[in-house]
Design a protein around this motif. Structure first.
Motif, PDB file in Angstrom:
ATOM      1  N   GLN A 100       0.835  -1.212   0.000  1.00 35.97           N
ATOM      2  CA  GLN A 100       0.000   0.000   0.000  1.00 35.97           C
ATOM      3  C   GLN A 100       0.868   1.260   0.000  1.00 35.97           C
ATOM      4  O   GLN A 100       0.550   2.240  -0.673  1.00 35.97           O
ATOM      5  CB  GLN A 100      -0.931  -0.005   1.212  1.00 35.97           C
ATOM      6  N   GLU A 101       1.962   1.215   0.740  1.00 36.62           N
ATOM      7  CA  GLU A 101       2.873   2.366   0.786  1.00 36.62           C
ATOM      8  C   GLU A 101       3.563   2.562  -0.562  1.00 36.62           C
ATOM      9  O   GLU A 101       3.679   3.683  -1.053  1.00 36.62           O
ATOM     10  CB  GLU A 101       3.914   2.188   1.889  1.00 36.62           C
ATOM     11  N   TYR A 102       4.010   1.462  -1.159  1.00 37.07           N
ATOM     12  CA  TYR A 102       4.659   1.562  -2.478  1.00 37.07           C
ATOM     13  C   TYR A 102       3.674   2.056  -3.525  1.00 37.07           C
ATOM     14  O   TYR A 102       4.038   2.843  -4.409  1.00 37.07           O
ATOM     15  CB  TYR A 102       5.250   0.218  -2.894  1.00 37.07           C
ATOM     16  N   ASP A 103       2.416   1.597  -3.421  1.00 32.19           N
ATOM     17  CA  ASP A 103       1.378   2.083  -4.348  1.00 32.19           C
ATOM     18  C   ASP A 103       1.270   3.604  -4.283  1.00 32.19           C
ATOM     19  O   ASP A 103       1.180   4.281  -5.314  1.00 32.19           O
ATOM     20  CB  ASP A 103       0.009   1.473  -4.011  1.00 32.19           C
ATOM     21  N   TYR A 141       4.797   9.436  -7.880  1.00 32.60           N
ATOM     22  CA  TYR A 141       5.943   9.507  -8.787  1.00 32.60           C
ATOM     23  C   TYR A 141       5.951   8.232  -9.636  1.00 32.60           C
ATOM     24  O   TYR A 141       6.583   7.238  -9.285  1.00 32.60           O
ATOM     25  CB  TYR A 141       7.224   9.657  -7.971  1.00 32.60           C
ATOM     26  N   PRO A 142       5.224   8.238 -10.769  1.00 27.77           N
ATOM     27  CA  PRO A 142       5.019   7.023 -11.568  1.00 27.77           C
ATOM     28  C   PRO A 142       6.289   6.382 -12.135  1.00 27.77           C
ATOM     29  O   PRO A 142       6.252   5.213 -12.507  1.00 27.77           O
ATOM     30  CB  PRO A 142       4.095   7.484 -12.690  1.00 27.77           C
ATOM     31  N   GLU A 143       7.402   7.099 -12.188  1.00 25.86           N
ATOM     32  CA  GLU A 143       8.647   6.521 -12.702  1.00 25.86           C
ATOM     33  C   GLU A 143       9.608   6.130 -11.576  1.00 25.86           C
ATOM     34  O   GLU A 143      10.811   6.002 -11.800  1.00 25.86           O
ATOM     35  CB  GLU A 143       9.350   7.512 -13.647  1.00 25.86           C
ATOM     36  N   TYR A 144       9.091   5.911 -10.386  1.00 25.03           N
ATOM     37  CA  TYR A 144       9.922   5.667  -9.201  1.00 25.03           C
ATOM     38  C   TYR A 144      10.414   4.215  -9.195  1.00 25.03           C
ATOM     39  O   TYR A 144       9.768   3.317  -8.673  1.00 25.03           O
ATOM     40  CB  TYR A 144       9.107   5.978  -7.960  1.00 25.03           C
ATOM     41  N   ALA A 145      11.608   4.001  -9.758  1.00 28.54           N
ATOM     42  CA  ALA A 145      12.157   2.652  -9.918  1.00 28.54           C
ATOM     43  C   ALA A 145      12.294   1.920  -8.589  1.00 28.54           C
ATOM     44  O   ALA A 145      11.953   0.738  -8.489  1.00 28.54           O
ATOM     45  CB  ALA A 145      13.504   2.717 -10.632  1.00 28.54           C
ATOM     46  N   ASP A 146      12.783   2.599  -7.549  1.00 30.52           N
ATOM     47  CA  ASP A 146      12.967   1.944  -6.250  1.00 30.52           C
ATOM     48  C   ASP A 146      11.644   1.439  -5.686  1.00 30.52           C
ATOM     49  O   ASP A 146      11.586   0.358  -5.103  1.00 30.52           O
ATOM     50  CB  ASP A 146      13.616   2.894  -5.241  1.00 30.52           C
ATOM     51  N   ALA A 147      10.586   2.222  -5.865  1.00 33.99           N
ATOM     52  CA  ALA A 147       9.284   1.804  -5.344  1.00 33.99           C
ATOM     53  C   ALA A 147       8.778   0.564  -6.087  1.00 33.99           C
ATOM     54  O   ALA A 147       8.225  -0.351  -5.474  1.00 33.99           O
ATOM     55  CB  ALA A 147       8.274   2.941  -5.434  1.00 33.99           C
ATOM     56  N   TYR A 148       8.961   0.536  -7.413  1.00 31.21           N
ATOM     57  CA  TYR A 148       8.573  -0.660  -8.172  1.00 31.21           C
ATOM     58  C   TYR A 148       9.394  -1.863  -7.715  1.00 31.21           C
ATOM     59  O   TYR A 148       8.858  -2.969  -7.532  1.00 31.21           O
ATOM     60  CB  TYR A 148       8.764  -0.450  -9.672  1.00 31.21           C
ATOM     61  N   ASN A 149      10.682  -1.670  -7.549  1.00 27.41           N
ATOM     62  CA  ASN A 149      11.556  -2.765  -7.130  1.00 27.41           C
ATOM     63  C   ASN A 149      11.151  -3.280  -5.752  1.00 27.41           C
ATOM     64  O   ASN A 149      11.049  -4.494  -5.532  1.00 27.41           O
ATOM     65  CB  ASN A 149      13.008  -2.279  -7.126  1.00 27.41           C
ATOM     66  N   CYS A 207      13.446  -1.909 -13.780  1.00 29.96           N
ATOM     67  CA  CYS A 207      14.612  -1.928 -14.677  1.00 29.96           C
ATOM     68  C   CYS A 207      14.472  -0.898 -15.787  1.00 29.96           C
ATOM     69  O   CYS A 207      15.430  -0.194 -16.113  1.00 29.96           O
ATOM     70  CB  CYS A 207      14.799  -3.318 -15.281  1.00 29.96           C
ATOM     71  N   SER A 208      13.291  -0.787 -16.376  1.00 30.93           N
ATOM     72  CA  SER A 208      13.125   0.168 -17.470  1.00 30.93           C
ATOM     73  C   SER A 208      13.261   1.602 -16.967  1.00 30.93           C
ATOM     74  O   SER A 208      13.878   2.433 -17.626  1.00 30.93           O
ATOM     75  CB  SER A 208      11.783  -0.041 -18.179  1.00 30.93           C
ATOM     76  N   TYR A 209      12.728   1.901 -15.790  1.00 35.26           N
ATOM     77  CA  TYR A 209      12.848   3.260 -15.256  1.00 35.26           C
ATOM     78  C   TYR A 209      14.271   3.559 -14.811  1.00 35.26           C
ATOM     79  O   TYR A 209      14.741   4.684 -14.938  1.00 35.26           O
ATOM     80  CB  TYR A 209      11.856   3.502 -14.125  1.00 35.26           C
ATOM     81  N   GLU A 210      14.981   2.539 -14.285  1.00 34.30           N
ATOM     82  CA  GLU A 210      16.378   2.749 -13.917  1.00 34.30           C
ATOM     83  C   GLU A 210      17.206   3.039 -15.163  1.00 34.30           C
ATOM     84  O   GLU A 210      18.062   3.918 -15.162  1.00 34.30           O
ATOM     85  CB  GLU A 210      16.934   1.527 -13.185  1.00 34.30           C
ATOM     86  N   LEU A 211      16.953   2.310 -16.257  1.00 31.97           N
ATOM     87  CA  LEU A 211      17.661   2.545 -17.507  1.00 31.97           C
ATOM     88  C   LEU A 211      17.379   3.951 -18.015  1.00 31.97           C
ATOM     89  O   LEU A 211      18.284   4.677 -18.430  1.00 31.97           O
ATOM     90  CB  LEU A 211      17.259   1.502 -18.557  1.00 31.97           C
ATOM     91  N   TRP A 212      16.117   4.367 -17.962  1.00 30.03           N
ATOM     92  CA  TRP A 212      15.741   5.709 -18.393  1.00 30.03           C
ATOM     93  C   TRP A 212      16.498   6.752 -17.576  1.00 30.03           C
ATOM     94  O   TRP A 212      17.026   7.717 -18.116  1.00 30.03           O
ATOM     95  CB  TRP A 212      14.233   5.901 -18.260  1.00 30.03           C
ATOM     96  N   GLN A 213      16.588   6.560 -16.264  1.00 28.22           N
ATOM     97  CA  GLN A 213      17.280   7.513 -15.405  1.00 28.22           C
ATOM     98  C   GLN A 213      18.760   7.585 -15.751  1.00 28.22           C
ATOM     99  O   GLN A 213      19.348   8.662 -15.806  1.00 28.22           O
ATOM    100  CB  GLN A 213      17.091   7.150 -13.927  1.00 28.22           C
ATOM    101  N   VAL A 214      19.382   6.439 -15.999  1.00 28.10           N
ATOM    102  CA  VAL A 214      20.801   6.425 -16.371  1.00 28.10           C
ATOM    103  C   VAL A 214      21.013   7.176 -17.676  1.00 28.10           C
ATOM    104  O   VAL A 214      21.928   7.989 -17.804  1.00 28.10           O
ATOM    105  CB  VAL A 214      21.319   4.967 -16.472  1.00 28.10           C
ATOM    106  N   LEU A 215      20.146   6.915 -18.665  1.00 27.42           N
ATOM    107  CA  LEU A 215      20.259   7.616 -19.942  1.00 27.42           C
ATOM    108  C   LEU A 215      20.054   9.117 -19.766  1.00 27.42           C
ATOM    109  O   LEU A 215      20.788   9.925 -20.338  1.00 27.42           O
ATOM    110  CB  LEU A 215      19.231   7.074 -20.942  1.00 27.42           C
ATOM    111  N   LEU A 216      19.082   9.477 -18.971  1.00 26.21           N
ATOM    112  CA  LEU A 216      18.798  10.896 -18.723  1.00 26.21           C
ATOM    113  C   LEU A 216      20.005  11.589 -18.104  1.00 26.21           C
ATOM    114  O   LEU A 216      20.440  12.641 -18.564  1.00 26.21           O
ATOM    115  CB  LEU A 216      17.572  11.032 -17.818  1.00 26.21           C
ATOM    116  N   ALA A 236       6.434  -8.256 -13.030  1.00 31.53           N
ATOM    117  CA  ALA A 236       6.013  -7.040 -13.733  1.00 31.53           C
ATOM    118  C   ALA A 236       6.644  -5.801 -13.084  1.00 31.53           C
ATOM    119  O   ALA A 236       7.143  -4.915 -13.788  1.00 31.53           O
ATOM    120  CB  ALA A 236       4.492  -6.929 -13.736  1.00 31.53           C
ATOM    121  N   ASP A 237       6.633  -5.756 -11.760  1.00 31.82           N
ATOM    122  CA  ASP A 237       7.219  -4.601 -11.073  1.00 31.82           C
ATOM    123  C   ASP A 237       8.731  -4.541 -11.265  1.00 31.82           C
ATOM    124  O   ASP A 237       9.293  -3.463 -11.459  1.00 31.82           O
ATOM    125  CB  ASP A 237       6.885  -4.626  -9.582  1.00 31.82           C
TER     126      ASP A 237
END
Length: 198
Positions: free
Chosen positions: A125-128, A134-142, A165-174, A159-160
């Motif tokens: 519930q907290e991670y939700d 913050y919909p791109e919050y990689a740590d929360a998904y992980n 992984c996809s959001y972490e990759l996006w952050q690294v690229l950014l 799925a999470d």
């Protein structure tokens, strides 16, 4: 030197990961004027970086005493969590969320504390809430994926973890492209999704 000079030098050292030097400067600043809560907070952060969580907590306590309406409880909650004192961490995250109700990191870390207590459904519930803020919050998904896995919900966990992984990759690229003078946030989404021609 004035307390402000020592504070500024402490910040200089802290930003360069020179934590003991930062602690020394903040200590000098505090000796000259002990009414400035940021000295205690950042010295606490430096102690935490050195793994000295009990000392960090003492400094956070003093910072909170000087400024009760601040979000310093967040840092103290992190220190309590590092010591495995998850109930106390939850109490501190509760205080922070009262002050800053849209602080996604506080929800994520409160979820981690609930996970530490074995309360995985509550953690989810907290991670939700963190992800809602913050919909791109990689740590929360992980973290949510790990909680789902503890509950035996492997499909949701997979799925999470994939989203993380996809959001972490996006952050690294950014970060890499911004550091090189490119701002990928201004690119059309279609350009980011295309693969290069073979």
């Amino acid at each position: 030197a004035s307390h402000a000079n020592h504070h500024n030098r402490g910040m200089y050292y802290f930003r360069r990961n020179m934590y003991q030097q930062a602690i020394d400067e903040f200590t000098m600043s505090i000796r000259l004027d002990s009414r400035f809560p940021d000295n205690f907070k950042v010295r606490g952060l430096a102690y935490a970086e050195l793994g000295q969580y009990q000392r960090a907590i003492k400094d956070y306590d003093k910072a909170i005493q000087l400024d009760p309406n601040s979000s310093y409880s967040y840092s103290r909650g992190l220190a309590y969590a590092e010591l495995g004192q998850y109930e106390r961490a939850v109490q501190d995250y509760d205080k922070v969320i009262q002050i800053k109700p849209n602080y996604a990191r506080a929800y994520n870390n409160r979820g981690a504390a609930y996970s530490g207590l074995g309360q995985y459904q509550r953690a989810i519930q907290e991670y939700d809430k963190a992800i809602q803020l913050y919909p791109e919050y990689a740590d929360a998904y992980n973290n949510r994926g790990a909680a789902y896995r503890k509950l035996g919900q492997d499909t949701k966990a997979d799925a999470d973890e994939a989203k993380a992984c996809s959001y972490e990759l996006w952050q690294v690229l950014l970060e890499a492209n911004t550091a090189n003078g490119f701002d990928v946030r201004t690119w059309p989404l279609s350009a980011l999704k295309k693969r290069p021609e073979k």
